[in-house]
Enzyme design. Structure first.
Site, PDB file in Angstrom:
ATOM      1  N   SER A 170     -35.987-110.059 -41.407  1.00  7.31           N
ATOM      2  CA  SER A 170     -34.780-110.010 -42.231  1.00  7.31           C
ATOM      3  C   SER A 170     -34.679-111.271 -43.065  1.00  7.31           C
ATOM      4  CB  SER A 170     -33.537-109.886 -41.347  1.00  7.31           C
ATOM      5  OG  SER A 170     -32.368-110.080 -42.123  1.00  7.31           O
ATOM      6  N   ASP A 314     -32.148-101.663 -49.287  1.00  7.10           N
ATOM      7  CA  ASP A 314     -30.886-100.918 -49.186  1.00  7.10           C
ATOM      8  C   ASP A 314     -30.823 -99.791 -50.215  1.00  7.10           C
ATOM      9  OD1 ASP A 314     -30.151-102.472 -47.098  1.00  7.10           O
ATOM     10  OD2 ASP A 314     -28.609-103.607 -48.146  1.00  7.10           O
ATOM     11  N   LYS A 341     -31.076-102.367 -39.217  1.00  6.53           N
ATOM     12  CA  LYS A 341     -29.836-102.439 -39.998  1.00  6.53           C
ATOM     13  C   LYS A 341     -28.675-101.880 -39.166  1.00  6.53           C
ATOM     14  CE  LYS A 341     -31.612-103.953 -43.989  1.00  6.53           C
ATOM     15  NZ  LYS A 341     -31.042-105.000 -44.834  1.00  6.53           N
ATOM     16  N   ARG A 345     -32.313 -96.934 -39.499  1.00  9.74           N
ATOM     17  CA  ARG A 345     -32.171 -96.074 -40.675  1.00  9.74           C
ATOM     18  C   ARG A 345     -33.375 -95.166 -40.908  1.00  9.74           C
ATOM     19  NH1 ARG A 345     -29.164-100.405 -44.764  1.00  9.74           N
ATOM     20  NH2 ARG A 345     -27.042 -99.867 -44.114  1.00  9.74           N
TER      21      ARG A 345
END
EC number: 2.5.1.19
Length: 426
Positions: A170, A314, A341, A345
């Protein structure tokens, strides 16, 4: 359980002014806190993640004034670190953009702090950041599972020195470290281990730090040098750009079922990498027009793409549902960090796409989507993830419509999303 039924929409057109960027809002609030002087932030995002940050700052003695609609914030800087005379426990919900930077910032001053959040927050890794802070002398301990919140911080200031941080999970870990480094007791040299994901998010951080008067030497994203003795100084006013990830849904809507959809608040001058989403739509065949602070998308016949989307993780989620309206198999690669996240996802997206009839291949760090001959309606689970709810609103452009479970999860970044989305159809 709340459900929202979206009936088939034949055409969309109109203009949407995008709410402020989550990434910029929370970074700017923290830098304004550490800076000398009063900062007026305009177009601040009014959402859950920002409220958690503001509530924590208030609890720590930061003084600010919010406008009635919560989008203008006048904040008095501390001209240095956050301190606490008594132990403080801060609850940060599922706000990664508050948890990670605050974890780093609270090591700068004096005090005892406990950082907690929702159950999902306790599954979101923070070990790489904690390891880096410990290399600079910070005292941070885990209250439950090693490598995950909740955390306890006993702070006495941060030393300078050499620090290694993993870049492959990240970019928020590096962002947090960069923002606190100027207030360390000596120069900080940061070396990145592995490939740095989501580089454009680091560009946002560096641009904001520069706005507050701090220089960072960026050696091609492999290492960063931050000289000691620098101070954050308020630039007076900070305009928060529209959230480029939020813009992606409306641009996709224009490409699939326009008319013409214009989003304002993002454009050629944007510091957010997620505006590159519009380039991906263009590669899929959409008609895209750029202005300094707007982007327009018009309908065209969409075709599949096969792309590395590590730079726009995103916004890439929106491509996964836009792929339902493109001919061929769309492949989105190098997106492992989808898994850490608000929910996993990759797994969630694969599960829900299959519900509407898509043929999906879910890999360790990629997903491929082939639309069926005919899409079918379904009740889409949203996993308390704002982006899942917004992505699957695209299914309103199928002849069958769609039902969204727990649509209120969009409050994390875009509480008014479905009202704005429906307005385009009218």
């Amino acid at each position: 359980m709340n459900q929202l039924r979206l009936e088939p929409i034949k055409k969309v057109s109109g203009t949407i002014n995008i709410p402020g960027s989550k990434s910029i809002s929370n970074r700017a609030l923290l830098l304004a806190t550490l800076a000398s002087g009063t900062t007026t932030l305009t177009n601040l995002l009014d959402s859950d993640d920002i409220r958690y940050m503001l509530a924590s700052l208030k609890q720590l003695g930061v003084s600010y004034r919010l406008s009635n609609n919560n989008t203008v914030c006048e904040l008095d800087g501390l001209a240095g670190p956050l301190n606490a005379g008594e132990p403080q426990t801060l609850f940060l919900g599922n706000a990664g953009t508050a948890m990670r930077p605050l974890c780093a910032a609270l090591t700068l001053g004096q005090g005892q702090f406990t950082l907690t959040g929702e159950p999902r927050m306790e599954e979101r890794p923070i070990g790489d950041l904690v390891d880096a802070l410990r290399q600079l002398g910070a005292e941070v301990s885990y209250l439950k599972n090693e490598g995950f919140p909740p955390l306890n911080i006993t702070s006495t200031g941060l030393n300078g020195g050499n620090v290694e941080i993993a870049g492959d999970l990240s970019s928020q870990f590096l962002t947090a470290l960069l923002m606190v480094a100027p207030l360390a007791k000596g120069d900080v040299n940061i070396k990145i281990k592995g490939e740095l994901v989501s580089k454009p998010y680091i560009d946002i951080t560096l641009a904001l730090m520069a706005q507050f008067g701090v220089e960072v030497q960026n050696n091609d994203y492999a290492s960063f040098v931050i000289k000691a003795g620098q101070r954050y100084v308020s630039p007076g006013k900070v305009l928060v750009e529209g959230d480029a990830s939020s813009a992606s849904y409306f641009l996709a809507a224009g490409a699939i079922q326009g008319g013409e959809v214009k989003v304002t608040g993002v454009g050629k001058l944007s510091i957010q990498g997620d505006v590159k989403f519009a380039d991906v739509l263009e590669q899929m065949g959409a008609d895209i027009e750029w202005g300094d602070d707007y982007i327009i998308a018009r309908q065209a016949k969409l075709k599949a793409v096969d792309l590395d989307m590590n730079h726009i993780p995103d916004a890439a989620m929106t491509i996964a549902t836009a792929a339902l309206f493109a001919t061929g198999t769309t492949r989105i690669r190098n997106i492992y960090n989808w898994r850490i996240k608000e929910t996993d996802r990759l797994a969630a997206m694969a599960t829900e796409l299959r519900k509407v009839g898509a043929i999906v291949d879910e890999g360790h760090d990629y997903i491929s989507v082939t639309p069926p001959a005919k899409l079918n309606t379904a009740a889409i689970d949203t996993y308390n993830d704002h982006r899942m709810a917004m992505c699957f609103s695209m299914m309103a452009f199928a002849d069958c419509g769609i039902t969204i479970n727990e649509p209120e999860c969009t409050s994390k970044t875009f509480p008014d999303y479905f009202n704005q989305f429906n307005a385009l159809a009218n």
